[in-house]
Design a protein around this motif. Structure first.
Motif, mmCIF file in Angstrom:
data_model
loop_
_atom_site.group_PDB
_atom_site.id
_atom_site.type_symbol
_atom_site.label_atom_id
_atom_site.label_comp_id
_atom_site.label_asym_id
_atom_site.label_seq_id
_atom_site.Cartn_x
_atom_site.Cartn_y
_atom_site.Cartn_z
ATOM 1 N N THR A 72 27.652 76.995 126.397
ATOM 2 C CA THR A 72 28.841 76.264 126.031
ATOM 3 C C THR A 72 28.265 75.023 125.047
ATOM 4 O O THR A 72 28.849 74.885 123.910
ATOM 5 N N THR A 101 30.614 73.184 117.907
ATOM 6 C CA THR A 101 32.026 73.248 118.283
ATOM 7 C C THR A 101 32.356 74.195 117.304
ATOM 8 O O THR A 101 31.768 74.602 116.180
ATOM 9 N N GLN A 106 38.100 71.236 116.454
ATOM 10 C CA GLN A 106 37.805 71.526 117.702
ATOM 11 C C GLN A 106 37.173 70.398 118.338
ATOM 12 O O GLN A 106 37.248 69.985 119.332
ATOM 13 N N SER A 107 36.137 69.832 117.567
ATOM 14 C CA SER A 107 35.520 68.401 118.059
ATOM 15 C C SER A 107 36.496 67.489 118.453
ATOM 16 O O SER A 107 36.572 66.748 119.444
ATOM 17 N N LEU A 110 38.458 68.125 121.586
ATOM 18 C CA LEU A 110 37.555 67.802 122.780
ATOM 19 C C LEU A 110 37.634 66.365 123.128
ATOM 20 O O LEU A 110 37.639 66.135 124.029
ATOM 21 N N LYS A 269 34.745 71.654 126.602
ATOM 22 C CA LYS A 269 34.734 72.784 126.028
ATOM 23 C C LYS A 269 34.913 74.094 126.898
ATOM 24 O O LYS A 269 35.427 75.078 126.391
ATOM 25 N N SER A 272 38.172 74.807 127.587
ATOM 26 C CA SER A 272 38.869 75.257 126.257
ATOM 27 C C SER A 272 38.354 76.438 125.691
ATOM 28 O O SER A 272 39.390 76.924 125.360
ATOM 29 N N ASP A 273 37.250 76.859 125.651
ATOM 30 C CA ASP A 273 36.697 78.441 125.137
ATOM 31 C C ASP A 273 35.634 78.814 125.479
ATOM 32 O O ASP A 273 35.130 79.774 124.896
ATOM 33 N N THR A 276 30.961 78.906 121.842
ATOM 34 C CA THR A 276 31.185 79.292 120.216
ATOM 35 C C THR A 276 30.450 80.520 120.185
ATOM 36 O O THR A 276 29.561 80.691 120.686
ATOM 37 N N GLN B 106 40.506 80.448 125.726
ATOM 38 C CA GLN B 106 41.261 79.627 124.754
ATOM 39 C C GLN B 106 42.685 79.661 124.821
ATOM 40 O O GLN B 106 43.468 78.823 124.715
ATOM 41 N N ASP B 273 42.063 73.885 116.970
ATOM 42 C CA ASP B 273 40.792 74.434 116.169
ATOM 43 C C ASP B 273 41.058 75.155 114.838
ATOM 44 O O ASP B 273 40.449 75.836 114.280
#
Lengths: 414, 414
Positions: A72, A101, A106-107, A110, A269, A272-273, A276, B106, B273
Motif C-alpha cells: 500500500t 499515491t 488521490q493524496s 486521502l 489508502k 480506498s484502492d 498503486t 476503488q 483521483d
C-alpha cells in the motif's frame, strides 16, 4: 419502476456537480480551436522511447513483480528515490515518511478522508486551483480563502484572520497552499512568508498541505526551498507529482509527512484502492535510476521556457494596452488581467467564435468579483499556435474592451 | 515539540487500524513457508510477453494518448469492450452505465463515498471477504451480516431480518454480495436466490452491490448469470475486475450501474483521483481486442483447475478424518472446517513452525465463534508446494485435534 438514484446518495455527495473547469473544457473542445485552457503538459515531451525500453526490460526481468499486487505504501525503492529528490530540495526524511499515491489528487483525497470531519475549516489561497478543492468539498469541509499578492500568500492577512477567530472549532484543520508557481497566478511565496506560515501553524495548531507540483519547472530565478524544508514539527504534508515532470499517464505522486500521518494515510489508502500500480511505479523507478527523469526535466524546462518566451512576446506585441500579465518564472500557466468591467466568462463565447479558448479566472475564486481575469496554459499548444492564438485572443479582448459600459451587472444596480 | 498527529485525525479514520489480514500476511511472510494465505493469482500465468508486445505497439502508435491524462469515466473503447464482456453474461447496458476504476476496492470506495452517511446500514454475507468492508467502515457504516449456506446468501433469513426492522432508518442502504464463488467460502448463490434478492431490494428499497471477481474462473458446472442480469430497475451495481483474470498490476476494474449512479461515481472519482491510468487502460484494451484476454482466461482456468484438483486430492489423502472442505467449482480459494473446538488462529503458530501458512477463518466473520475454519488459496503456490504444504498442514491439524479439550476458552467458564 426505475430507480430514483438521488434518494440514495450521501449528504456529502448529493450536492456534488461536475466541476465548472471540466464542463468548460468539454464545451470548448473542438479541433480547430487553439486552446490555452487545459493544464496539460506537452505530449511531444513525453519520454515514450525511454518508456518502451524500460517496459521491455522490466517485463523480462521481473514480470512477477510488476504485474502483481504491491504494498500500500508503494514500491520501497521508489520511496527511497523520492527521498533523494527531496533531499536536494532541503527536505530531510526517511522512508517511513513517504507514501506513493495514484496522482496528487488521490493524496488530497486521502488527507481529506483521514483528517476532515464535516464542517472542519480548510484554508486555501484565493484564487487557487479549484479542482483540488473538490477533494475537501467531498468531505464537507468549510473552505475559506486567504488572499495572495505578488509575494504569494498574504501571511499577515492570515495572522489577522487567525487572531480574529474566537472559537477553537473555527480554527482550520489545515491550509492548502501551492507556494511555488501557484496555480492559477504563477506567483511564489517568499522564504520569509514560508517561515511565517510555519510559525502560524505552530501558534494556532494547524497543518500545512503543500502542493509542490511545479517547482521543478523553473525557467528563471533562484529556487526557493519547499515549506516542508523549514518544518521541524512535522506539521507540513508535502506532495510532489511525476505528472508534470514525466507524464500524467502513469498517475504517480508522492507525499512526505510525519511518520504517524503516513501510517494513517496508508491505512486510508488501503480502504480506498489497496495499492498503486506496481507496473507504473517500476517504470518511474527505472526512469529515475537511469537518469531519464533528470534529462526529461531538463528537456521539458527547455521546451516550456521557449513557449513561455513566445507567449510573453506575443502578448507584448498583440494585446491591447491596459491588459496586464505576469512574466511567470516557471510552471505551465500565465495569469492575465483585462481592465474592468471585462467579463472573461461572457467573453469566452466571442473567443469560441474566433476559435481560441482560455480558462476564465472566476472559476479559481471562492467568491464572485474577479471576472476580468483569465489563465493561459502555454505548454499544451504548439509554438506557432501560441502566436496565432494570442493574435486571435487579442482581437477578442479588443472587442470586449470596446463594449459599451452599460452591462447587466451594472443595470442591476440602477 | 513534535506533532501529535492523532489529535488531527477525522472521526471516520481515528479508529482505523491496519487490517488483521494484512498483519497476518506480514507475520507469516518467510521464504521457506508454503503459503496458502494470500489472494494472489499465480505469477506464472501473467501475460508478460503480450504486455511487452502491446506496450511497444501503443507507445509507437499513440504515446500522446497513453502518457497523458484521461477522462474520469475511463477510455471509451475499453468501456465498450466491457459492455461486450457483460453482454455474454446476460447484462444489457450502454456505455453511460460503465465506469473504469483503479481496482475493485476503488469502486467500493467510490460507492461508499457517494452513498453512505455515517451510521447507514450496510449488509454483507457472513462470512465475507473482510478487507472489502474497510471501504464501508471508512465511511462509518453500520455493518450487519446475513448468514450463508451451500446455496449462498440465505435470502429467507434476509427477508425475516428486513421484516423485523421497524424503523425506516434501520433499513440497509445496500447489501454487498459476492454471489459467484464467494470469498472466503467458495459457495455460489442459486438463481432462485438471486431473483429473490432483487425482489427484496425492490420491496425494501435498497441497492445491491455485486462483486463479480471470480465468475470467469469456473472449472466445473454451468455458469450462473450475475445478479445484474436480472436487474430491471437499476438497483444492482455490478463490479468486475481484470486483476484475477489478467494481472493485478494494472489496477483495473469496471463498474456497471444505472446511468445516474455512474454519473455520480464519476464526479466522486474526480475528487478522488481525477482519472485512471490511460497507459494501463490502453494495455488492457488491446489485450481484449487481440483476443489475449480470452486466451489468458482459458490459460488461467486450466492452470488453476489443475491446482484445485491437486489440492483436493492432497486433502483427501492427508487430512485427518473429521476435517471437511468444499470441492470448489471455481475461484482461487478453498474453505476448510476442523472439528470444534479447533482454533485456527492459535494453530497458526504451530503451522509457522511447520512452515505452512493459511488464513484463519475468524477474520472473515463479523462476530466471534467460527475459530475452527480456515481459507486456503491454491493459485499462488506451485503444484508440488501444494502437496507438500497440505502434508505439513495435515500434521498441524492432527496436533490441534489431539490437543486435550481443556482449553483457555473453556477454562474461563469454570
Amino acid at each position: 419502476m426505475k430507480l430514483k438514484a438521488l434518494n440514495f446518495f450521501s449528504e456529502r455527495c448529493r450536492w456534488a456537480r461536475p466541476s465548472e473547469i471540466r464542463e468548460l473544457l468539454k464545451l470548448t473542445y473542438h479541433p480547430n480551436v487553439i486552446s490555452f485552457m487545459t493544464g496539460l503538459p506537452n505530449q511531444s515531451t513525453f519520454p515514450y522511447k525511454e518508456t518502451e525500453e524500460i517496459a521491455l526490460e522490466m517485463l523480462e526481468e521481473c514480470p512477477e513483480i510488476v504485474l502483481q499486487y504491491g504494498t500500500t505504501e508503494g514500491v520501497n525503492a521508489l520511496r527511497e528515490e523520492v527521498l533523494k529528490i527531496s533531499k536536494k530540495d532541503g527536505i530531510d526524511a526517511d522512508v517511513n515518511m513517504v507514501i506513493i499515491t495514484s496522482g496528487l489528487q488521490q493524496s488530497l483525497d486521502l488527507i481529506s478522508k483521514a483528517f476532515l470531519n464535516p464542517h472542519d475549516k480548510v484554508l486555501v489561497e484565493n484564487p487557487t486551483y479549484s479542482a483540488r478543492l473538490e477533494a475537501f468539498h467531498a468531505f464537507q469541509a468549510n473552505i475559506d480563502g486567504i488572499p495572495i499578492d505578488q509575494g504569494g500568500l498574504q501571511v499577515e492577512f492570515l495572522e489577522e484572520y487567525l487572531k480574529s477567530i474566537t472559537s477553537k472549532k473555527e480554527l482550520p484543520k489545515f491550509i492548502f497552499v501551492i507556494p511555488t508557481f501557484q496555480n492559477p497566478t504563477g506567483v511564489s511565496m517568499s522564504e520569509r512568508r514560508r517561515k511565517k506560515l510555519i510559525d502560524l501553524a505552530h501558534e494556532f495548531n494547524f497543518l500545512i498541505v503543500e502542493d509542490d507540483t511545479y517547482s521543478k519547472l523553473r525557467y528563471d530565478g533562484e529556487p526557493i526551498k519547499p515549506i516542508k524544508a523549514y518544518d521541524k514539527e512535522g506539521r507540513c504534508i508535502c506532495i510532489g507529482s511525476f505528472s508534470k515532470i514525466l507524464a500524467p499517464g502513469f498517475r504517480l505522486s508522492w507525499t512526505i509527512a510525519h511518520p504517524d500521518v503516513i501510517k494513517k494515510l496508508a491505512i486510508t489508502k488501503q480502504s480506498s484502492d489497496l495499492c498503486t500500480s506496481a507496473f507504473n511505479q517500476e517504470i518511474v523507478l527505472r526512469m529515475i535510476r537511469k537518469g531519464y527523469l533528470d534529462k526529461q526535466i531538463e528537456h521539458a524546462r527547455k521546451v516550456y521556457k521557449n513557449k513561455r518566451d513566445i507567449l510573453i512576446k506575443a502578448m507584448d506585441q498583440y494585446f491591447p494596452e491596459g491588459v496586464t500579465w505576469n512574466r511567470v518564472m516557471g510552471s505551465i500557466f500565465c495569469w492575465v488581467s483585462i481592465p474592468k468591467p471585462a467579463n472573461t466568462l461572457e467573453m469566452l463565447q466571442i473567443a469560441m467564435r474566433e476559435k481560441v479558448a482560455y480558462m476564465p479566472g472566476h472559476v479559481f475564486y471562492l467568491q464572485d468579483g474577479q471576472e476580468n481575469t483569465l489563465r493561459l496554459n502555454f505548454t499544451a499548444p504548439d509554438n506557432d499556435e501560441i502566436v496565432e492564438g494570442i493574435q486571435r485572443l487579442a482581437r477578442v479582448i479588443q472587442k470586449e474592451m470596446s463594449k459599451p459600459i452599460l452591462r447587466n451587472d451594472l443595470i442591476v444596480g440602477v
